[in-house]
Write a protein that holds these residues in place. Structure first.
Motif, PDB file in Angstrom:
ATOM      1  N   TYR A  66      -2.250  74.192 -15.175  1.00  0.00           N
ATOM      2  CA  TYR A  66      -1.437  73.203 -14.470  1.00  0.00           C
ATOM      3  C   TYR A  66      -0.301  72.664 -15.343  1.00  0.00           C
ATOM      4  O   TYR A  66       0.348  71.700 -14.999  1.00  0.00           O
ATOM      5  CB  TYR A  66      -2.319  72.032 -14.006  1.00  0.00           C
ATOM      6  N   LYS A  67      -0.057  73.295 -16.486  1.00  0.00           N
ATOM      7  CA  LYS A  67       0.885  72.682 -17.435  1.00  0.00           C
ATOM      8  C   LYS A  67       2.299  72.565 -16.848  1.00  0.00           C
ATOM      9  O   LYS A  67       2.994  71.599 -17.134  1.00  0.00           O
ATOM     10  CB  LYS A  67       0.887  73.403 -18.778  1.00  0.00           C
ATOM     11  N   ASP A  68       2.686  73.520 -16.004  1.00  0.00           N
ATOM     12  CA  ASP A  68       4.025  73.422 -15.422  1.00  0.00           C
ATOM     13  C   ASP A  68       4.041  72.519 -14.190  1.00  0.00           C
ATOM     14  O   ASP A  68       4.929  71.694 -14.020  1.00  0.00           O
ATOM     15  CB  ASP A  68       4.535  74.819 -15.057  1.00  0.00           C
ATOM     16  N   THR A  69       3.029  72.665 -13.370  1.00  0.00           N
ATOM     17  CA  THR A  69       2.970  71.875 -12.131  1.00  0.00           C
ATOM     18  C   THR A  69       2.904  70.376 -12.406  1.00  0.00           C
ATOM     19  O   THR A  69       3.506  69.571 -11.696  1.00  0.00           O
ATOM     20  CB  THR A  69       1.716  72.250 -11.317  1.00  0.00           C
ATOM     21  N   LEU A  70       2.119  70.008 -13.428  1.00  0.00           N
ATOM     22  CA  LEU A  70       1.929  68.581 -13.686  1.00  0.00           C
ATOM     23  C   LEU A  70       2.976  68.011 -14.626  1.00  0.00           C
ATOM     24  O   LEU A  70       3.058  66.802 -14.817  1.00  0.00           O
ATOM     25  CB  LEU A  70       0.535  68.332 -14.267  1.00  0.00           C
ATOM     26  N   ASN A  71       3.788  68.885 -15.181  1.00  0.00           N
ATOM     27  CA  ASN A  71       4.824  68.449 -16.105  1.00  0.00           C
ATOM     28  C   ASN A  71       6.035  67.985 -15.304  1.00  0.00           C
ATOM     29  O   ASN A  71       7.093  68.578 -15.321  1.00  0.00           O
ATOM     30  CB  ASN A  71       5.207  69.608 -17.030  1.00  0.00           C
ATOM     31  N   THR A  72       5.810  66.907 -14.582  1.00  0.00           N
ATOM     32  CA  THR A  72       6.812  66.463 -13.628  1.00  0.00           C
ATOM     33  C   THR A  72       6.849  64.942 -13.649  1.00  0.00           C
ATOM     34  O   THR A  72       6.039  64.316 -14.309  1.00  0.00           O
ATOM     35  CB  THR A  72       6.460  67.007 -12.220  1.00  0.00           C
ATOM     36  N   THR A  73       7.785  64.353 -12.962  1.00  0.00           N
ATOM     37  CA  THR A  73       7.860  62.888 -12.969  1.00  0.00           C
ATOM     38  C   THR A  73       6.696  62.313 -12.167  1.00  0.00           C
ATOM     39  O   THR A  73       6.241  62.934 -11.203  1.00  0.00           O
ATOM     40  CB  THR A  73       9.177  62.400 -12.345  1.00  0.00           C
ATOM     41  N   PRO A  74       6.192  61.129 -12.574  1.00  0.00           N
ATOM     42  CA  PRO A  74       5.039  60.536 -11.882  1.00  0.00           C
ATOM     43  C   PRO A  74       5.260  60.429 -10.378  1.00  0.00           C
ATOM     44  O   PRO A  74       4.312  60.555  -9.604  1.00  0.00           O
ATOM     45  CB  PRO A  74       4.929  59.152 -12.521  1.00  0.00           C
ATOM     46  N   ALA A  75       6.498  60.265  -9.936  1.00  0.00           N
ATOM     47  CA  ALA A  75       6.779  60.100  -8.506  1.00  0.00           C
ATOM     48  C   ALA A  75       6.402  61.343  -7.708  1.00  0.00           C
ATOM     49  O   ALA A  75       6.093  61.273  -6.522  1.00  0.00           O
ATOM     50  CB  ALA A  75       8.252  59.776  -8.298  1.00  0.00           C
ATOM     51  N   ASN A  76       6.427  62.498  -8.371  1.00  0.00           N
ATOM     52  CA  ASN A  76       6.102  63.746  -7.670  1.00  0.00           C
ATOM     53  C   ASN A  76       4.616  64.069  -7.661  1.00  0.00           C
ATOM     54  O   ASN A  76       4.193  65.068  -7.100  1.00  0.00           O
ATOM     55  CB  ASN A  76       6.854  64.909  -8.315  1.00  0.00           C
ATOM     56  N   VAL A  77       3.853  63.229  -8.331  1.00  0.00           N
ATOM     57  CA  VAL A  77       2.418  63.476  -8.420  1.00  0.00           C
ATOM     58  C   VAL A  77       1.727  62.854  -7.212  1.00  0.00           C
ATOM     59  O   VAL A  77       1.843  61.657  -6.984  1.00  0.00           O
ATOM     60  CB  VAL A  77       1.845  62.887  -9.729  1.00  0.00           C
ATOM     61  N   ASP A  78       1.072  63.686  -6.429  1.00  0.00           N
ATOM     62  CA  ASP A  78       0.419  63.131  -5.236  1.00  0.00           C
ATOM     63  C   ASP A  78      -1.073  63.466  -5.213  1.00  0.00           C
ATOM     64  O   ASP A  78      -1.590  64.161  -6.091  1.00  0.00           O
ATOM     65  CB  ASP A  78       1.119  63.604  -3.958  1.00  0.00           C
ATOM     66  N   VAL A  79      -1.733  62.954  -4.194  1.00  0.00           N
ATOM     67  CA  VAL A  79      -3.182  63.104  -4.073  1.00  0.00           C
ATOM     68  C   VAL A  79      -3.583  64.583  -4.097  1.00  0.00           C
ATOM     69  O   VAL A  79      -4.523  64.971  -4.791  1.00  0.00           O
ATOM     70  CB  VAL A  79      -3.675  62.448  -2.756  1.00  0.00           C
ATOM     71  N   GLY A  80      -2.843  65.396  -3.363  1.00  0.00           N
ATOM     72  CA  GLY A  80      -3.196  66.809  -3.264  1.00  0.00           C
ATOM     73  C   GLY A  80      -3.151  67.505  -4.614  1.00  0.00           C
ATOM     74  O   GLY A  80      -4.054  68.267  -4.975  1.00  0.00           O
ATOM     75  N   LEU A  81      -2.095  67.224  -5.355  1.00  0.00           N
ATOM     76  CA  LEU A  81      -1.907  67.857  -6.661  1.00  0.00           C
ATOM     77  C   LEU A  81      -3.008  67.441  -7.634  1.00  0.00           C
ATOM     78  O   LEU A  81      -3.634  68.281  -8.294  1.00  0.00           O
ATOM     79  CB  LEU A  81      -0.523  67.460  -7.216  1.00  0.00           C
ATOM     80  N   ILE A  82      -3.278  66.137  -7.710  1.00  0.00           N
ATOM     81  CA  ILE A  82      -4.297  65.641  -8.645  1.00  0.00           C
ATOM     82  C   ILE A  82      -5.695  66.120  -8.224  1.00  0.00           C
ATOM     83  O   ILE A  82      -6.508  66.502  -9.062  1.00  0.00           O
ATOM     84  CB  ILE A  82      -4.244  64.094  -8.740  1.00  0.00           C
TER      85      ILE A  82
END
Ligand SMILES: [Mg+2]
Length: 256
Positions: A66-82
């Motif tokens: 997940y290093k690329d997917t989660l390497n994003t701004t907190p605003a883009n982090v949602d329930v599905g991703l986490i």
């Protein structure tokens, strides 16, 4: 030989493979966390403790797929991703602290709403009762957190077993295959090491306990790892707690 002949004052029990089937953790608890993580996060997303866990989870993505997917701004982090990330961590058996904290919260909710019951073998409650009646203290030592230990025994298939238990230890006291951990436990319990009988399924743990002066007995529950002939000769073996419940312990093979 009885527990009184052994001079035992405390029975120290491991959980997985000793009081509880190993498969309970792998076949019930882990799948429950995976199935409920998304619902849990959706319902608690705005809570401060959840926000902290999500923030901490974002710090541990570096070495994962997940290093690329989660390497994003907190605003883009949602329930599905986490949720996906947590399911991935569980599948990979990557025991990072925020994931363990989150699992603990999901399980606590599952126990509270009655969807989860802690597995204990059917001989366990009777043995707890007999030991308490004989004036022995019962303590728990498991690599699962003290909070998780209390949930399993407090919400077991045999009801609330917590009243039988006086002390709980996890790896804060040290690792289970290290002599020092058992010395620490004896000190905290203020008992002589030889007056503590440790029950476990793992020979390395039994050996560490014995090197600290405790008595150790190995459980051969269904599904536990097979023992070598050497291990079978070195330790007292039982298949359940019944021999201890009737206070007829197997002959002590290694009295210090
Ligand atoms: Mg175990």
């Amino acid at each position: 030989m009885t527990t009184s002949e052994r001079g035992a004052k405390v029975v120290l029990v491991d959980i997985e493979g000793t009081t509880t089937s190993i498969s309970f953790v792998h076949d019930v608890l882990f799948p429950y966390a995976k199935e409920n993580v998304e619902k849990f996060l959706r319902e608690s997303w705005e809570r401060d403790d959840t926000k902290q866990i999500v923030q901490d989870l974002q710090q541990v993505h570096q070495f994962t797929d997940y290093k690329d997917t989660l390497n994003t701004t907190p605003a883009n982090v949602d329930v599905g991703l986490i949720s996906g990330f947590v399911r991935y961590l569980i599948d990979q058996d990557l025991k990072v602290t925020p994931m363990k904290t989150l699992q603990g919260l999901i399980w606590a909710q599952g126990y509270a709403n009655g969807e989860l019951k802690g597995h204990v073998y059917e001989d366990v409650p009777a043995a707890f009762q007999a030991w308490c009646a004989a004036g022995l203290r019962i303590a728990v030592y498991s690599s699962g957190s003290v909070a998780a230990q209390k949930l399993i025994f407090g919400n077991s298939i045999a009801g609330n077993l917590q009243p039988y238990l006086s002390d709980y230890f996890d790896t804060h006291v040290g690792h289970k295959q290290e002599k020092q951990s058992y010395e620490n436990i004896a000190n905290i319990l203020t008992e002589k090491p030889e007056q503590i009988v440790f029950l476990t399924d793992i020979p390395g743990e039994a050996a560490a306990a014995r090197s600290a002066g405790l008595q150790a007995i190995i459980l051969q529950r269904p599904g536990n790892a097979a023992l070598t002939d050497d291990q079978k000769c070195s330790f007292d073996l039982i298949t359940d707690f019944k021999p201890l419940q009737s206070l007829k312990l197997p002959e002590n093979k290694h009295v210090a």
